[in-house]
Design an enzyme around this catalytic site. Structure first.
Site, PDB file in Angstrom:
ATOM      1  N   LYS A 183       0.733  10.608 -13.176  1.00  0.00           N
ATOM      2  CA  LYS A 183       1.145  10.879 -11.944  1.00  0.00           C
ATOM      3  C   LYS A 183       2.333  10.339 -11.791  1.00  0.00           C
ATOM      4  O   LYS A 183       2.800   9.156 -11.345  1.00  0.00           O
ATOM      5  CB  LYS A 183       0.202  10.233 -10.935  1.00  0.00           C
ATOM      6  CG  LYS A 183       0.684   9.952  -9.442  1.00  0.00           C
ATOM      7  CD  LYS A 183       1.042  11.108  -8.734  1.00  0.00           C
ATOM      8  CE  LYS A 183       1.453  10.570  -7.329  1.00  0.00           C
ATOM      9  NZ  LYS A 183       3.074  10.684  -7.335  1.00  0.00           N
TER      10      LYS A 183
ATOM     11  N   GLU B 114       3.296  -3.519 -11.938  1.00  0.00           N
ATOM     12  CA  GLU B 114       4.610  -4.136 -11.862  1.00  0.00           C
ATOM     13  C   GLU B 114       5.335  -3.646 -10.494  1.00  0.00           C
ATOM     14  O   GLU B 114       5.374  -2.506 -10.299  1.00  0.00           O
ATOM     15  CB  GLU B 114       5.328  -3.520 -13.069  1.00  0.00           C
ATOM     16  CG  GLU B 114       4.763  -3.918 -14.393  1.00  0.00           C
ATOM     17  CD  GLU B 114       5.127  -5.485 -14.570  1.00  0.00           C
ATOM     18  OE1 GLU B 114       5.879  -6.265 -14.039  1.00  0.00           O
ATOM     19  OE2 GLU B 114       4.256  -5.890 -15.587  1.00  0.00           O
TER      20      GLU B 114
ATOM     21  N   CYS C  21      14.213  -2.592  -9.882  1.00  0.00           N
ATOM     22  CA  CYS C  21      13.311  -3.617  -9.563  1.00  0.00           C
ATOM     23  C   CYS C  21      14.152  -5.049  -9.922  1.00  0.00           C
ATOM     24  O   CYS C  21      13.827  -6.050  -9.490  1.00  0.00           O
ATOM     25  CB  CYS C  21      11.959  -3.706 -10.396  1.00  0.00           C
ATOM     26  SG  CYS C  21      12.297  -3.314 -12.126  1.00  0.00           S
TER      27      CYS C  21
ATOM     28  N   GLU D 225      12.826  -7.185  -0.372  1.00  0.00           N
ATOM     29  CA  GLU D 225      13.379  -6.327  -1.195  1.00  0.00           C
ATOM     30  C   GLU D 225      14.031  -5.424  -0.699  1.00  0.00           C
ATOM     31  O   GLU D 225      13.470  -4.714   0.530  1.00  0.00           O
ATOM     32  CB  GLU D 225      12.629  -5.679  -2.280  1.00  0.00           C
ATOM     33  CG  GLU D 225      13.013  -4.889  -3.435  1.00  0.00           C
ATOM     34  CD  GLU D 225      11.839  -4.054  -4.212  1.00  0.00           C
ATOM     35  OE1 GLU D 225      11.249  -3.566  -3.627  1.00  0.00           O
ATOM     36  OE2 GLU D 225      12.226  -4.275  -5.503  1.00  0.00           O
TER      37      GLU D 225
HETATM   38  P1  NAD Z   1       6.168   3.575  -4.611  1.00  0.00           P
HETATM   39  O1  NAD Z   1       5.384   2.498  -4.421  1.00  0.00           O
HETATM   40  O2  NAD Z   1       6.601   4.356  -3.362  1.00  0.00           O
HETATM   41  O3  NAD Z   1       5.701   4.622  -5.602  1.00  0.00           O
HETATM   42  C1  NAD Z   1       5.468   4.471  -6.840  1.00  0.00           C
HETATM   43  C2  NAD Z   1       4.239   5.566  -7.481  1.00  0.00           C
HETATM   44  O4  NAD Z   1       3.184   5.321  -6.740  1.00  0.00           O
HETATM   45  C3  NAD Z   1       4.855   7.215  -7.025  1.00  0.00           C
HETATM   46  O5  NAD Z   1       4.348   7.764  -8.108  1.00  0.00           O
HETATM   47  C4  NAD Z   1       3.927   7.197  -5.677  1.00  0.00           C
HETATM   48  O6  NAD Z   1       3.869   8.631  -5.486  1.00  0.00           O
HETATM   49  C5  NAD Z   1       2.773   6.697  -6.072  1.00  0.00           C
HETATM   50  N1  NAD Z   1       1.920   6.051  -4.808  1.00  0.00           N
HETATM   51  C6  NAD Z   1       2.612   6.105  -3.526  1.00  0.00           C
HETATM   52  N2  NAD Z   1       1.192   5.694  -2.861  1.00  0.00           N
HETATM   53  C7  NAD Z   1       0.480   5.542  -3.384  1.00  0.00           C
HETATM   54  C8  NAD Z   1      -1.033   5.198  -3.166  1.00  0.00           C
HETATM   55  N3  NAD Z   1      -1.266   5.002  -2.000  1.00  0.00           N
HETATM   56  N4  NAD Z   1      -1.799   5.319  -4.145  1.00  0.00           N
HETATM   57  C9  NAD Z   1      -1.236   5.549  -5.461  1.00  0.00           C
HETATM   58  N5  NAD Z   1      -0.260   5.810  -5.622  1.00  0.00           N
HETATM   59  C10 NAD Z   1       0.662   5.944  -4.916  1.00  0.00           C
HETATM   60  O7  NAD Z   1       7.549   3.056  -5.380  1.00  0.00           O
HETATM   61  P2  NAD Z   1       8.936   3.846  -5.527  1.00  0.00           P
HETATM   62  O8  NAD Z   1       9.413   3.840  -4.141  1.00  0.00           O
HETATM   63  O9  NAD Z   1       8.606   4.979  -6.445  1.00  0.00           O
HETATM   64  O10 NAD Z   1       9.563   2.586  -6.516  1.00  0.00           O
HETATM   65  C11 NAD Z   1      10.434   1.613  -5.988  1.00  0.00           C
HETATM   66  C12 NAD Z   1       9.546   0.447  -6.069  1.00  0.00           C
HETATM   67  O11 NAD Z   1       9.184   0.320  -7.470  1.00  0.00           O
HETATM   68  C13 NAD Z   1      10.155  -0.826  -5.819  1.00  0.00           C
HETATM   69  O12 NAD Z   1       9.682  -1.682  -4.946  1.00  0.00           O
HETATM   70  C14 NAD Z   1      10.899  -1.343  -7.272  1.00  0.00           C
HETATM   71  O13 NAD Z   1      10.974  -2.869  -7.250  1.00  0.00           O
HETATM   72  C15 NAD Z   1       9.336  -1.094  -8.117  1.00  0.00           C
HETATM   73  N6  NAD Z   1       9.760  -1.070  -9.282  1.00  0.00           N
HETATM   74  C16 NAD Z   1       9.353  -2.117 -10.066  1.00  0.00           C
HETATM   75  C17 NAD Z   1       9.475  -2.069 -11.598  1.00  0.00           C
HETATM   76  C18 NAD Z   1       8.864  -3.215 -12.311  1.00  0.00           C
HETATM   77  O14 NAD Z   1       8.765  -2.829 -13.561  1.00  0.00           O
HETATM   78  N7  NAD Z   1       8.706  -4.127 -11.840  1.00  0.00           N
HETATM   79  C19 NAD Z   1      10.382  -1.036 -12.136  1.00  0.00           C
HETATM   80  C20 NAD Z   1      10.962  -0.126 -11.256  1.00  0.00           C
HETATM   81  C21 NAD Z   1      10.550   0.121  -9.887  1.00  0.00           C
END
Ligand code: NAD
Length: 497
Positions: free
Chosen positions: A175, A250, A284, A385
């Site tokens: 997804k 993560e 991140c 963040e």
């Molecule tokens: P997000 O949590 O909004 O979304 C991530 C994914 O989860 C997307 O595919 C989204 O559609 C899905 N999602 C959203 N709500 C959901 C739910 N209720 N249930 C299941 N899936 C759901 O994050 P984002 O805005 O896409 O990415 C930014 C975040 O990701 C930042 O906090 C960043 O630090 C983190 N990040 C972490 C790493 C790491 O390796 N630690 C790497 C990259 C990004």
């Protein structure tokens, strides 16, 4: 050109059951609609899980070296299309082109690595305490994985998860983020062309709450790998716990660079610019706190402000651009809110602080590179963040205080120290509570052959990506086998001489 994409289920590109679509926009120019992606629902998730379950029967028995050959072909194809894919990364999520190309290169590196892993997947053999008996531990797949990814590394992060899950013999439902669905589709197409059997990898696009949560709670899912925000990751952890599913999350970071009074300041400056403003701060591992020893604080701050003033904002496809746009309107609003909060909290705004909207910048979600000084550790801008080009400079008066500041948030993903003192560097390595520690380098720059994961609220604590200790340990289960060929009942621990 706008591409209409489908879900990929059982080896076929199909329309969503709802017939509805969302739009993925170029964040540097929002009138450029990159893709129309399916707004999928439960029915699509059910079909994708069913296809994965069906394919699992054959894939788990496919010799791992054969699985590896498919990944090897995918690596070659990714490399051959690196330029086109790198440009797509930039167009769909905004990072500057060299970083877009780096995103693809990470996938190439990982595909080669995991292709090789197909000939290892090493377990252990040990002697038995009893005669005519042998024992070993072997790796077996879990079954069907749900792989949920963010938009900021739209080729690299899906690759980490997909290649690692598949080489271990799992099948998967992927997804992707709705902010970068076309990158996800291109990656899946490459795997399809590289020879992946139908159903081994399925893609279902759509809104996170509906598609992501349906997947995580689906009875046909055996494991979950999520990368994204803390709020979502923590929710998914609790959903998975109720079903005793393995899950790796993560999540976010509040990464710090520590600069000691004996540091090479020119080198540190490059690291801070790269860590703080690379990917417009949307990593991140972005460096959003700079903890500077008082002996060099004022000099370094001046160097940083002068250098940040020279950064050029713009479309990441243009050669002269240093800093691209934020991903979407929500991201823009969040960053501008934090800048307001920082001012209200009493931090001193050195540079930036607003939306950049002159000329063509008005077409996208641009924020000026922003630096706050006189930041104290309890301020929200030093704790939460932000995910934008906003850097907080914090003064410290000793190594010990610096480490306390670096460790003083609920996050624990990445940190770095600049120092000329080898003993301090070694102490920092020991004392800093983050999953990644860099010495005389920025907070970003992970390589795929090593585990990547965060401590504290940044992750579930066991890295699910990178190398054998990260990815392979997470995406495989250990089965221990005892084989007794003595022809009689032998009792371990009881038959002692
Ligand atoms: P997000 O949590 O909004 O979304 C991530 C994914 O989860 C997307 O595919 C989204 O559609 C899905 N999602 C959203 N709500 C959901 C739910 N209720 N249930 C299941 N899936 C759901 O994050 P984002 O805005 O896409 O990415 C930014 C975040 O990701 C930042 O906090 C960043 O630090 C983190 N990040 C972490 C790493 C790491 O390796 N630690 C790497 C990259 C990004």
């Amino acid at each position: 050109m706008t591409v209409e994409i489908g879900n990929f289920i059982g080896g076929k590109w199909v329309k969503p059951a709802s017939g509805k679509y969302g739009e993925s926009l170029n964040p540097a120019c929002t009138t450029d609609v990159v893709a129309r992606y399916p707004l999928s629902g439960r029915e699509d998730v059910d079909r994708a899980v069913e296809a994965s379950r069906k394919a699992y029967a054959g894939w788990r028995l496919t010799p791992a070296p054969r699985r590896g050959e498919i990944l090897f072909r995918a690596a070659e194809m990714l490399l051959g299309r690196k330029d086109e894919l790198g440009k797509l990364v930039t167009r769909e999520m905004g990072k500057v082109l060299p970083e877009g190309l780096g995103d693809v290169q990470e996938a190439v590196d990982l595909a080669y690595y995991m292709a090789g892993e197909g000939r290892r997947l090493i377990g252990e053999t040990t002697p038995s305490e009893l005669p005519d008996k042998d024992c070993k531990s072997i790796r077996v797949p879990h079954g069907v994985f749900a792989l949920i990814t963010p938009w900021n590394f739209p080729i690299a992060i899906p690759s980490w998860k997909i290649f690692s899950a598949l080489i271990c013999g799992n099948t998967a439902v992927f997804k992707p983020s709705s902010d970068a669905p076309l990158c996800a589709v291109r990656l899946v197409e490459i795997l399809e062309e590289a020879g992946l059997p139908p159903g081994v990898l399925n893609l279902v696009a759509g809104e996170g709450e509906l598609v992501g949560e349906s997947l995580v709670q689906h009875d046909g899912i055996d494991g979950i790998s999520f990368t994204g925000s803390c709020a979502v990751g923590e929710k998914l952890e609790s959903l998975a716990a109720r079903r005793h599913r393995p899950i790796a999350v993560e999540m976010g970071g509040k990464n710090a660079i520590m600069i000691m009074d004996d540091a090479d300041l020119d080198l540190a400056l490059e690291g801070v610019l790269w860590g703080g403003f690379g990917t417009a701060g949307q990593r991140c591992t972005a460096a959003s706190r700079i903890v500077v020893h008082e002996g060099v604080h004022d000099r370094f701050l001046e160097m940083l402000v002068n250098a940040a003033r020279r950064l050029s904002l713009g479309d990441g496809l243009k050669k002269e651009t240093d800093v691209g746009p934020l991903i979407n309107e929500r991201g823009l609003k969040k960053v501008l809110d934090y800048i307001r909060i920082g001012r209200e909290e009493g931090a001193y705004l050195q540079i930036g602080g607003g939306r950049a909207a002159e000329g063509t910048l008005a077409e996208g979600y641009f924020v000026e590179p922003t630096i706050f000084s006189r930041v104290s550790p309890e301020m929200r801008i030093a704790q939460e963040e932000i995910f934008g080009p906003v850097v907080s400079v914090i003064r410290c008066c000793s190594f010990e205080e610096g480490v306390r500041l670096v460790n003083g948030t609920r996050f624990g993903l990445s940190a770095s120290i600049y120092t000329g003192n080898a003993n301090l560097a070694a102490k920092a390595e020991r004392e800093i509570e983050t999953g990644l520690v860099y010495i005389n380098a920025s907070t970003i720059g992970a390589e795929i052959q090593l585990p990547f994961g965060g401590f504290k609220h940044s992750g579930s604590g066991h890295p699910e990506v990178g190398g054998r200790m990260g990815a392979i340990d997470f995406f495989s289960r250990i089965k221990t086998i005892y084989r007794d060929y003595s022809g009689r009942l032998q009792k371990a621990q009881i038959e002692v001489p």
